[in-house]
Design an enzyme around this catalytic site. Structure first.
Site, PDB file in Angstrom:
ATOM      1  N   ASP A   1      24.499  78.732  -3.839  1.00  0.00           N
ATOM      2  CA  ASP A   1      24.949  77.328  -3.803  1.00  0.00           C
ATOM      3  C   ASP A   1      24.159  76.520  -2.786  1.00  0.00           C
ATOM      4  O   ASP A   1      23.981  75.319  -2.941  1.00  0.00           O
ATOM      5  CB  ASP A   1      26.427  77.255  -3.382  1.00  0.00           C
ATOM      6  CG  ASP A   1      27.336  77.882  -4.405  1.00  0.00           C
ATOM      7  OD1 ASP A   1      26.886  78.127  -5.537  1.00  0.00           O
ATOM      8  OD2 ASP A   1      28.505  78.126  -4.067  1.00  0.00           O
TER       9      ASP A   1
ATOM     10  N   HIS B   1      22.019  82.916   8.769  1.00  0.00           N
ATOM     11  CA  HIS B   1      23.217  82.335   8.168  1.00  0.00           C
ATOM     12  C   HIS B   1      24.268  83.390   7.827  1.00  0.00           C
ATOM     13  O   HIS B   1      25.174  83.143   7.035  1.00  0.00           O
ATOM     14  CB  HIS B   1      22.852  81.474   6.947  1.00  0.00           C
ATOM     15  CG  HIS B   1      22.441  80.096   7.365  1.00  0.00           C
ATOM     16  ND1 HIS B   1      21.478  79.892   8.320  1.00  0.00           N
ATOM     17  CD2 HIS B   1      22.883  78.860   7.006  1.00  0.00           C
ATOM     18  CE1 HIS B   1      21.339  78.582   8.516  1.00  0.00           C
ATOM     19  NE2 HIS B   1      22.179  77.934   7.731  1.00  0.00           N
TER      20      HIS B   1
ATOM     21  N   GLU C   1      31.417  77.629 -12.039  1.00  0.00           N
ATOM     22  CA  GLU C   1      32.134  78.047 -10.825  1.00  0.00           C
ATOM     23  C   GLU C   1      33.558  77.506 -10.907  1.00  0.00           C
ATOM     24  O   GLU C   1      33.924  76.819 -11.867  1.00  0.00           O
ATOM     25  CB  GLU C   1      31.439  77.534  -9.558  1.00  0.00           C
ATOM     26  CG  GLU C   1      30.153  78.274  -9.227  1.00  0.00           C
ATOM     27  CD  GLU C   1      29.712  78.141  -7.775  1.00  0.00           C
ATOM     28  OE1 GLU C   1      30.415  77.490  -6.983  1.00  0.00           O
ATOM     29  OE2 GLU C   1      28.638  78.699  -7.441  1.00  0.00           O
TER      30      GLU C   1
END
Ligand code: FAD
Length: 526
Positions: free
Chosen positions: A168, A103, A284
């Site tokens: 996240d 990723h 956030e």
């Protein structure tokens, strides 16, 4: 000792390793007569299958492509050690990259003309892999570097426990995020994931298989955390656990004014003691910008009936700032959590009438990005180019960044449609002995431009990214890249700043032949 192989497996092994060796121009011949057991064993796990090569040549970014000569599918850490030893002791060594879940967005887990180690093979082979083992008494989990955080969450929740610091998105490997930092809304309070590791097993670039911690092989421990895969391959990490909450109160507040938004964020993260019950559990922030839905793939949150008034706000102001906070609760605190949240909200300067709340299970909250991923996948929009830019910006310059970048470059170019994150964290929660690079100020912001693009439009986003970096350089904003990518040695030296000498020294110490994670292009960028 003479090993007896079934003919086809033995033949295939010799064929593959001979082919890999000849392609890589490896000089040491395989001593078939002496039955180089480890090498033959290794060869059975090396693949030159075109589909394995193809998959190891790509990553989530979809921008960089680099073909390895072979892919190793290890079933145990010893296979990785054997591969590294093989390269390390050869007169012409080859590059080796651990690939977690691939990723990365800039080829960081690739090894052009080398060997990619498909770490996930160990997760598939639970008998020999390091797996996930939980110590209930001592409140930690021993987790294989190849494990996904979602699996760590599920395994620990079975015992009512969980780690405290997250990303996240949970379909990332433990080895992959610990090689960067692992940040999310918990970072202001608990530090990044790299601040939440007790010890690790690491195979260095010299094929030494070492356990390291702040007390044992500490130089290796600090090097590897945030070390961009440069010093060793993490095969096990010991992660501290705490009792898991049951659910979360999840609130979003909208602001039309950046300075109120930033002031409130900084006020809220000033309460950050690990044991401070009045501190938030997550914070956030993000920009709402495009004229489509106020939701995006990272999460759908706002009630549908409120979409029109939020969209008209965005149309009026160009950018709306969204502050996102969470407070956990368990059976003991579920009756008081609303009152506590009310107290938190008192005195904040969000736009009246623009507070939205949700009450969801803890796992649903942590795994909130997954449903967006599945939706995009079903529409064929997940495996597209991702020209991301992730930055750390000192608090004293975040307002200049807002004016010049968000309200300047981004609004002018008007191409940004995906998530743009912006939230602060506390430097004291990081450990400067680790390799991760952050700004010098006590409070700094992370900004993430998480663009998805078309296959022929990613360059426009790349141009915007370059513009942003140029603007920061020109105006003296002391920005540091997170998940960094550079193409020249000078840029890397500048990135590491005062940490470069130590970083370089550690490379000579733990990976002197520069084998590991060549896709980062730090020591092999010519
Ligand atoms: P890979 O891309 O496979 O590898 C990354 C680097 O680590 C490579 O250099 C590789 O060689 C090295 N590496 C991999 N495994 C090991 C190992 N076991 N030992 C040593 N080196 C190793 N990051 C955050 O901090 N917070 C977020 O909230 C967040 N959200 C994300 C959401 C999405 C959708 C995506 C795509 C990425 C996100 N990231 C986030 C970034 C992510 O943490 C990094 O890209 C991470 O490296 C990906 O993990 P991976 O397992 O795919 O690693």
């Amino acid at each position: 000792m003479v090993m007896s192989f079934q003919f086809p497996a033995y033949f295939t092994a010799i064929f593959i390793i001979t082919r890999v060796m000849s392609i890589m121009k490896i000089s040491k011949p395989l001593d078939v007569h002496h039955k180089d057991i480890r090498a033959v064993d290794l060869a059975t796990k090396l693949s030159v299958d075109p589909s394995a090569i193809e998959s190891a040549s790509r990553d989530f970014g979809g921008i960089v492509k680099a073909e390895p000569e072979a892919v190793l599918h290890p079933s145990a850490p010893q296979d990785i050690a054997a591969l590294i030893k093989f390269s390390y002791s050869n007169s012409v060594p080859f590059g080796i990259a651990a690939k977690g879940h691939g990723h990365s967005v800039r080829g960081q887990a690739m090894a052009e003309n080398g060997v990619v180690v498909d770490m996930r093979s160990m997760a598939n082979n639970r008998r020999n892999g390091t797996g996930i083992r939980i110590s209930i008494d001592r409140l930690y989990a021993d987790v294989g570097g190849e494990q996904l955080w979602i699996d760590v969450l599920n395994a620990t929740l079975e015992y009512g426990l969980a780690p405290v610091s997250w990303t996240d998105y949970l379909y990332l490997t433990v080895g992959g995020t610990l090689s960067n930092a692992g940040i999310s809304g918990q970072t202001f309070r608990y530090g990044p994931q790299i601040s939440n590791v007790l010890e690790m097993d690491v195979i260095t670039g010299k094929a030494d298989f070492l356990t390291c911690s702040p007390r044992m092989n500490s130089e290796l421990f600090y090097a590897v955390l945030g070390g961009l895969g440069q010093f060793g391959i993490i095969t096990r990490a010991r992660i501290p656990l705490q009792p898991a909450p049951k659910g979360v109160k999840w609130v979003r507040l909208l602001y039309d004014d950046f300075s109120s938004f930033a002031k409130d964020q900084e006020l809220l993260i000033s309460k950050n003691g690990r044991k401070d019950k009045s501190a938030l559990d997550y914070l956030e922030g993000s920009l709402l910008m495009d004229q489509g839905s106020p939701d995006n793939w990272r999460s759908s949150f706002f009630p549908h009936k409120d979409h029109p008034r939020i969209i008209s706000l965005i149309t009026k102001h160009g950018i709306i700032y969204c502050l996102e906070i969470v407070k956990h609760y368990d059976d003991r605190t579920k009756h008081t959590v609303d009152k506590e949240m009310k107290q938190v909200l008192q005195g904040l300067n969000y736009m009246p009438g623009f507070m939205f709340g949700k009450d969801v299970g803890y796992e649903e909250f942590l795994n909130r990005v997954r449903s967006g991923e599945l939706k995009l996948k079903s529409q064929g929009l997940w495996d597209v180019p991702h020209p991301w830019l992730n930055l750390f910006i000192p608090k004293s310059q975040i307002s200049d960044f807002n004016n010049g970048v968000f309200r300047g470059i981004v609004l002018e170019r008007n191409i940004t449609t995906g998530p743009v994150l912006v939230y602060p964290m506390n430097r004291q929660k990081w450990d400067d002995r680790m390799s991760a690079v952050i700004p010098d100020e006590e409070i700094f912001y992370t900004v993430g431009f998480l663009h998805s693009s078309g296959f022929d439009t990613w360059e426009a986003f790349e141009d915007q990214n370059k513009d942003i970096m140029r603007f920061c350089n020109k105006t003296g904003i002391l920005v540091k890249q997170y998940l960094p990518h550079y193409s020249t040695k000078e840029e890397w030296v500048h990135h590491f700043g005062s940490k470069w000498k130590v970083f370089q020294h550690r490379k000579y110490q733990f990976d002197p032949r520069m084998l590991l994670s060549p896709g980062q292009r730090i020591f092999n960028n010519n």
